[in-house]
Enzyme design. Structure first.
Site, PDB file in Angstrom:
ATOM      1  N   GLY A 759     -11.637  -4.488 -46.250  1.00  0.00           N
ATOM      2  CA  GLY A 759     -11.384  -3.724 -45.038  1.00  0.00           C
ATOM      3  C   GLY A 759     -12.609  -3.564 -44.168  1.00  0.00           C
ATOM      4  O   GLY A 759     -12.540  -3.691 -42.939  1.00  0.00           O
ATOM      5  N   THR A1038      -9.373   2.112 -39.934  1.00  0.00           N
ATOM      6  CA  THR A1038      -8.863   0.793 -39.541  1.00  0.00           C
ATOM      7  C   THR A1038      -9.299  -0.302 -40.496  1.00  0.00           C
ATOM      8  O   THR A1038      -8.652  -1.344 -40.583  1.00  0.00           O
ATOM      9  CB  THR A1038      -9.327   0.446 -38.121  1.00  0.00           C
ATOM     10  N   CYS A1039     -10.406  -0.064 -41.211  1.00  0.00           N
ATOM     11  CA  CYS A1039     -10.845  -1.087 -42.152  1.00  0.00           C
ATOM     12  C   CYS A1039      -9.861  -1.252 -43.301  1.00  0.00           C
ATOM     13  O   CYS A1039      -9.799  -2.306 -43.933  1.00  0.00           O
ATOM     14  CB  CYS A1039     -12.236  -0.751 -42.689  1.00  0.00           C
ATOM     15  N   MET A1040      -9.098  -0.209 -43.587  1.00  0.00           N
ATOM     16  CA  MET A1040      -8.121  -0.261 -44.669  1.00  0.00           C
ATOM     17  C   MET A1040      -6.689  -0.208 -44.145  1.00  0.00           C
ATOM     18  O   MET A1040      -5.748  -0.137 -44.938  1.00  0.00           O
ATOM     19  CB  MET A1040      -8.346   0.919 -45.626  1.00  0.00           C
TER      20      MET A1040
END
Length: 1071
Positions: A759, A1038-1040
């Protein structure tokens, strides 16, 4: 036992032949057969002995009689040495010498007699006129002279007397009855008259001549006279069959075989430009009649005398005959009637394919359709090269081209159109001439009426099938049905020439001409183009089927004979014939697919075709089906010459991979040549399978467990681009296909918490790309539509700007490689340069996407009716490099070359080329190289520029909430039946499309859904319990792809908090 004769006992049988010996039946039969064979052998020996004795006795008698006649001739000759001979005596001597003449012994006797006959020809011919056998005696005498010339042609003996004899006794002036002279000429020609003239010319006239129609020696003048005498007589006697015999013999003996210098330097020029006019129209009619006879089969024998006359009339089509035909007709072309010129073109149609291609062709990828069996080596090759250049020069001369264009611009019949197409097809396929390099080709290509008529011929030419129904050949081709060699020869030149011509003319048609036809240069309207596209698309698919049949059915002899009785021709599919067919299909597919792709590109740039027109229901390519294409080596998936596709299976075996099936080979051709006939959805899946296979080879499976080879980089949050450019350079990380893990460092210099399971890397890459392509950074500029393209002034920013473009290309390739969507709107022309197979070069049609105002002004200049000099333009342009003005010449010494009406087209294209290609050439080259380091560009060429934009940024389509709901996970106490979750989905379903995209961007950093649905979103979207504090707002990692949703008691509060959060436009965080 009793008998009726009264004998009550048998009489003993006694053998009087000696001791008896019992033999079986087979032995007796064998002995009897041997005795019969022995008797037959004795009979044959006796019969043969009688024949030999008879022949020998006859030979001795004839020899004795000849010796007697020779002695009588000598006695009579000696007696006439002192007194003038009478015509009766000469008549007797001719009769005698015709019975005993021998080339070795009686040459001097024939020469003496010929001298006397020439001297006393008038009384001699007067005597013969009253004799019914007179013509026969003249023929016999001239044949003896011809024989004598044959025998001494290669020696040093004088030939003047027998040649004078031939000249005198074949003159029209000496015969009152012209039929006698016709019979004389017929007899001489059948006996090799022109072959003898050729032999005399080669041996009695010196070589190393300069080309001239003036005879270099008196002997050459005499031979020329003797050659032209029968030709001139045939032209005046008005007998079609006799004229055909003479001209065919001239072709067979003098014009078809390889030339000597005496023929090429003297005889041919003399025949073309000498004092005797050559009956060229009669030659055309002779050759065209033979061509037609070959097409319909030989008829009944209508010749003179022997049954071999028909065989003698056959003329071999050779390059030497082509050169002679062009030289003889050069001065007649301009004054020739339309009917004669039509036949002239049809003869060229048959002769030109015999001209071998040049040995100096640079194109290694030869699609030459003709497999020349013409044997030539050494000096013959040099002479053929000279013949080739002369023939092609004459065909491309201004007079020829003007006459041919005028002919096809009227109302040409099908035969003329086919002949012209064969000529053009031969020039382009066999000799591999580009259209713009030959006057004939580009003159026809820019003739809209010819192109339109050619397409009409393509769709109208038909054949009668075995069921006695008339079927268009283009329809048979579209369906992949096997055709006879004759039908292939009828449709291939027409269709290949049309596709090449129309494709070339499309390059020069601007959008205004193509869509609106403002100048009358567009041969078809848009509706006709749509119908044409459907036909040509299916033709390409049919050619693939013909060249790669799923099965090769064998036809037994009985069935072959049955088919032949109803008019169906079957072919012997030997290796040579199959190779020839593959070359034919390969060239036709190349030009047809090129035209289809060209029209598709125009439609992709500015749509005029109905939706899904390009898709074909005949193509069944399923990415999820069993196939070796996606399992193959990376170099397998590439555009290659059509004829080599069959070698792919062997390549697979050499690489240790399973061989490609025939279906896979055909699918590979479609995906590399005509990918748009497959749905975009399937092509995306194929691309992802190709990337997945490549990723498996580079990353393996251990990266899922945070092990295995990987790239580990530490990036400062405030210097994401700078750190990435340094640490991910090719020198530091040569293989970016490996799994990448990112450790972020905050502004205080401390590592941010968390382990990158994928992520953080995706968020890092997303921010990196948006930063790198930001116009404020200077490497990319924006068009008036706010679309990105390389900044032409980037070189002013930094000296290593090429490295930055290479780096940005790699990073974009990494995003595609990892199936990431990044919202970067690129200019259409820039995406076209990435996909181009021609080193990124684009034509003027793409200028509208870069600078619409300049494109409009250039089109205005093209159609400007006033004096262009008043505009004050020259071949220069001005660049503004951050306030510094720089003048750039579009061509050498361009500032001294004003733009005029004559050179404005050149100026328009040079200006467009500079803006589209030259100005950002180095930028785009570096970017393409960086992109290709991660992604094979051939994979991306399955898509057009608009589809590539969708691959990069996703499709601007409504978000499917049901699909999103199906692939959403829950954590922290939430599940699908939780009241807050139910309320959440109710709120989401009532959002507008814009609010839905804001929500998706808030969670995943991209407002567009994955190309193949949310099942491909990685990591999967997850809704996590965000606490129950009343004032807490929804947040996202947002990374995950993680939404942290706080618990809300009512629908209104949840909707208010959710809209407030997604409309705030907050950046990413790691919590």
């Amino acid at each position: 036992m009793y008998s009726f004769e009264g004998d009550f006992r048998r009489k003993p049988q006694q053998s009087l032949r000696g001791a008896s010996k019992k033999a079986n039946k087979s032995t007796l039969l064998k002995n009897a057969q041997q005795q019969r064979e022995k008797r037959e052998e004795q009979r044959l020996k006796l019969e043969n002995a009688i024949k030999i004795q008879s022949f020998y006795r006859g030979y001795r008698v004839r020899k004795k009689q000849r010796e007697g006649l020779r002695q009588e001739f000598d006695v009579q000759q000696n007696s006439l040495q002192k007194v003038a001979p009478t015509v009766e005596a000469l008549y007797t001597l001719v009769l005698k010498i015709s019975h005993f003449y021998s080339d070795k012994e009686d040459g001097p006797r024939l020469v003496w007699l010929s001298q006397q006959l020439v001297k006393y020809k008038d009384p001699y011919l007067k005597l013969l006129s009253g004799d019914s056998k007179g013509p026969q005696q003249v023929k016999m005498l001239l044949l003896l002279c011809l024989r004598y010339l044959w025998s001494i042609a290669e020696s040093g003996q004088p030939i003047a007397i027998p040649m004078r004899m031939l000249e005198v006794f074949t003159s029209q002036a000496v015969y009152n009855n012209k039929d006698i002279l016709k019979l004389v000429w017929k007899c001489l020609i059948d006996s090799g008259y022109f072959e003898c003239m050729r032999l005399l010319l080669n041996n009695k006239v010196p070589s190393s001549l300069e080309r001239s129609h003036v005879p270099p020696t008196p002997v050459a003048a005499s031979i020329y006279e003797l050659v032209m005498n029968p030709i001139s007589y045939a032209a005046t006697c008005k007998d079609t069959q006799f004229s055909k015999l003479v001209l065919t013999s001239v072709c067979r003996s003098l014009l078809c075989p390889a030339y000597t210098e005496q023929i090429s330097q003297f005889l041919l020029p003399a025949m073309a430009y000498g004092k005797y006019p050559f009956p060229f129209v009669d030659l055309i009619q002779t050759l065209i009649s033979q061509c037609r006879e070959e097409e319909v089969g030989e008829g009944k024998n209508k010749g003179y005398g022997r049954t071999s006359y028909k065989k003698k009339l056959k003329t071999d089509m050779t390059p030497w005959l082509l050169r002679a035909f062009l030289m003889l007709g050069e001065k007649f072309v301009e004054t020739m009637s339309a009917e004669s010129f039509s036949m002239y073109i049809q003869v060229l149609q048959r002769l030109l394919p015999t001209l071998p291609a040049s040995r100096n062709l640079d194109d290694d990828d030869s699609d030459s359709e003709e497999d020349m069996d013409y044997a030539a080596n050494g000096a013959d090759e040099d002479r053929l090269e000279e013949v080739r250049e002369e023939c092609l020069g004459v065909i491309d001369s201004q007079a020829h081209v003007h006459k041919m264009v005028a002919l096809v611009s009227g109302e040409p019949d099908t035969h003329v159109m086919f002949a012209v197409s064969v000529i053009c097809h031969c020039l382009m396929s066999q000799h591999r001439f580009s259209i713009h390099k030959r006057r004939l080709l580009y003159s026809l290509a820019y003739n809209p009426k010819f192109v339109r008529s050619l397409w009409h011929c393509c769709v109208s030419v038909s054949t009668i099938t075995a069921t006695r129904t008339e079927t268009a050949l283009i329809m048979m081709l579209s369906r992949g049905l096997t055709m006879s060699d004759r039908d292939i020869g009828r449709i291939v030149p027409l269709l290949a020439t049309f596709c090449s011509m129309f494709s070339h003319s499309l390059h020069t048609l601007h959008d205004a001409d193509f869509y609106e036809d403002t100048t009358g240069s567009m041969p078809f309207n848009l509706l006709e183009i749509i119908q044409m596209v459907i036909a040509l698309r299916d033709v390409c698919l049919g050619i693939i089927e013909l060249a790669h049949p799923d099965a090769k059915p064998t036809v037994n002899e009985d069935y072959r004979q049955a088919l032949s009785r109803v008019g169906v021709k079957t072919r012997n599919n030997n290796v040579k014939e199959l190779n020839q067919q593959t070359l034919q299909w390969g060239y036709l597919f190349k030009v047809t697919a090129s035209l289809v792709r060209q029209i598709y590109t125009r439609d992709a740039r500015r749509s005029f075709c109905p939706k899904d027109l390009w898709l074909s229901d005949r193509v069944k390519i399923q990415a999820d089906g069993p196939s070796q294409i996606c399992q193959s080596n990376m170099s397998m998936f590439t555009q290659r010459p059509f004829r080599t596709m069959q070698s792919l299976s062997k390549y697979q075996e050499d690489e240790g991979l399973p061989p490609l099936s025939n279906r896979d080979v055909k699918n590979l051709v479609i995906l590399t040549e005509l990918p748009f006939v497959v749905s975009f959805h399937e092509r995306v899946k194929i691309l992802q399978k190709l990337i997945g296979k490549d990723k498996e080879e580079n990353q393996g499976g251990q990266h899922q467990f945070l092990s295995g080879p990987s790239i580990n980089v530490m990036i400062r949050r405030n210097y994401i681009y700078e750190d990435a450019f340094e640490k991910l350079s090719p020198d530091n990380e040569a293989n970016l296909k490996l799994k990448m893990r990112v450790q972020l460092v905050n502004a205080a210099g401390l590592d941010e918490a968390g382990i990158d399971g994928g992520g953080i890397f995706r968020e890092f890459l997303n921010v990196l790309l948006k930063t790198g392509f930001d116009p404020n950074r200077g490497f990319f500029s924006q068009t008036t539509d706010r679309l990105l393209y390389p900044n032409p002034q980037a070189a002013v920013l930094t000296n290593d700007y090429m490295d930055h473009y290479y780096f940005l290309g790699r990073m974009l390739g990494k995003a595609i490689y990892e199936n990431m969507l990044v919202e970067l709107p690129f200019a259409s022309f820039f995406l076209s340069k990435i996909l181009s197979r021609h080193s990124g070069y684009l034509d003027i049609h793409h200028l509208a996407s870069l600078d619409p105002e300049m494109y409009k002004n250039l089109l205005f200049l093209k159609q400007y009716d006033g004096d262009i000099k008043d505009l004050g333009l020259d071949f220069t342009t001005v660049n503004n490099d951050f306030g510094e003005t720089k003048v750039v010449e579009l061509k050498r010494d361009g500032h001294n070359i004003p733009v005029t009406a004559q050179n404005r087209i050149e100026y328009i294209h040079l200006m467009a080329d500079y803006k589209l290609n030259q100005q950002i050439k180095r930028h785009c080259t570096a970017f393409r190289e960086g992109l290709s380091d991660l992604i094979n560009l051939e994979w991306l060429r399955m898509f057009d520029q608009q589809e590539l934009q969708v691959l990069i940024s996703g499709a601007a389509v409504p978000i499917d909430i049901e699909d999103l709901k199906q692939y959403t996970n829950y954590s922290g106490g939430y599940d699908a039946d939780h009241p807050v979750i139910k309320m959440f989905w109710q709120v989401v379903e009532e959002l507008t499309d814009e609010q839905k995209r804001q929500l998706l961007k808030f969670i995943t950093s991209c407002s567009r859904p994955p190309l193949l649905g949310f099942k491909d979103l990685y990591p999967a979207l997850c809704v996590h319990y965000g606490g129950n504090e009343p004032d807490r707002l929804p947040t996202a990692s947002t990374c995950m792809n993680l939404l942290k949703l706080p618990e809300c008691k009512d629908y209104a509060t949840l909707k208010h908090k959710l809209l407030y959060a997604i409309e705030s436009g907050a950046g990413f965080e790691l919590s």
